[in-house]
Design a protein around this motif. Structure first.
Motif, short mmCIF file in Angstrom:
data_model
loop_
_atom_site.label_atom_id
_atom_site.label_comp_id
_atom_site.label_asym_id
_atom_site.label_seq_id
_atom_site.Cartn_x
_atom_site.Cartn_y
_atom_site.Cartn_z
N ASP A 6 46.86 16.44 18.15
CA ASP A 6 46.09 17.29 17.39
C ASP A 6 45.78 18.51 17.86
OD1 ASP A 6 44.25 14.12 17.77
OD2 ASP A 6 45.45 14.84 16.38
N CYS A 22 47.93 17.79 12.82
CA CYS A 22 48.68 16.80 13.89
C CYS A 22 50.10 16.57 13.72
CB CYS A 22 47.91 15.37 13.41
SG CYS A 22 48.35 13.86 14.09
N TRP A 36 42.51 10.47 9.84
CA TRP A 36 41.58 11.18 10.35
C TRP A 36 40.17 10.46 10.95
CZ3 TRP A 36 42.92 15.69 13.23
CH2 TRP A 36 44.19 16.28 12.74
N ARG A 38 36.72 10.69 13.56
CA ARG A 38 35.59 11.70 14.31
C ARG A 38 34.77 10.95 15.07
NH1 ARG A 38 32.48 15.18 9.53
NH2 ARG A 38 31.20 13.44 8.93
N ILE A 70 42.91 16.12 2.94
CA ILE A 70 44.13 15.66 3.78
C ILE A 70 45.21 15.76 3.15
CG2 ILE A 70 43.82 13.10 2.72
CD1 ILE A 70 44.45 12.25 6.05
N LEU A 81 43.96 18.50 7.89
CA LEU A 81 42.92 18.31 7.21
C LEU A 81 42.34 19.41 7.18
CD1 LEU A 81 40.94 15.99 6.52
CD2 LEU A 81 39.85 16.33 8.88
N TYR A 94 37.88 15.34 16.57
CA TYR A 94 38.62 14.94 15.46
C TYR A 94 40.12 14.04 15.85
CZ TYR A 94 35.28 16.62 12.11
OH TYR A 94 34.25 16.68 11.41
N TYR A 95 40.15 12.90 15.63
CA TYR A 95 41.39 12.48 15.86
C TYR A 95 42.44 12.01 14.96
CZ TYR A 95 38.81 11.59 20.22
OH TYR A 95 37.94 11.70 21.48
N CYS A 96 43.55 12.27 15.04
CA CYS A 96 44.51 11.73 13.75
C CYS A 96 45.05 10.60 14.25
CB CYS A 96 45.72 12.74 13.49
SG CYS A 96 46.85 12.95 14.72
N TRP A 116 47.28 7.04 18.34
CA TRP A 116 46.17 8.10 18.04
C TRP A 116 46.59 9.49 18.77
CZ3 TRP A 116 41.67 7.05 15.82
CH2 TRP A 116 41.30 5.82 15.14
#
Length: 126
Positions: A6, A22, A36, A38, A70, A81, A94-96, A116
């Motif tokens: 990310d 990402c 995505w 968070r 997205i 994003l 924030y994580y993809c 992740w």
């Protein structure tokens, strides 16, 4: 196996915009739907948005609908994003994530995601 990296987070004023990216490794990116999530301090990780393998279907949490978009580029193994009209309550890491499930009904559930990213911090000041 898929590795996700990310990037794109930062500090922005309320009303501003950011675009998260990402990047995925491997040649199987197009076989995964992407999401995505968070996580704000002291809160559980929550769903933000997801996109199908082809990019033709998207799904958003109500809290970001109309402000976040997205998208994905399978040729570049990247999902994005785009965030506009940011609010202080959007502040989070924030994580993809990647899921083999191509059904919107499960995209909001963390347990369906196999891979992740490491997360990128987004801070929105008031």
């Amino acid at each position: 196996q898929v590795q996700l990296v990310d990037s794109g987070g930062g500090l922005v004023q309320a009303g501003g915009s950011l675009r998260l990216s990402c990047a995925a490794s491997g040649r199987t990116f197009s076989t995964y739907a992407m999401g995505w999530f968070r996580q704000a301090p002291g809160k559980e990780r929550e769903f933000v948005a997801a996109i199908s393998r082809s990019g033709g279907t998207t799904y958003y949490a109500d809290s970001v609908k109309g402000r976040f978009t997205i998208s994905r580029d399978n040729a570049k193994n990247t999902v994005y994003l785009q965030m506009v009209s940011l609010k202080p309550e959007d502040t989070a890491v924030y994580y993809c994530a990647a899921t083999p499930q191509n059904y919107p009904a499960v995209w909001g559930l963390r347990r369906y995601y196999d891979y992740w990213g490491q997360g990128t911090q987004v801070t929105v000041s008031s």
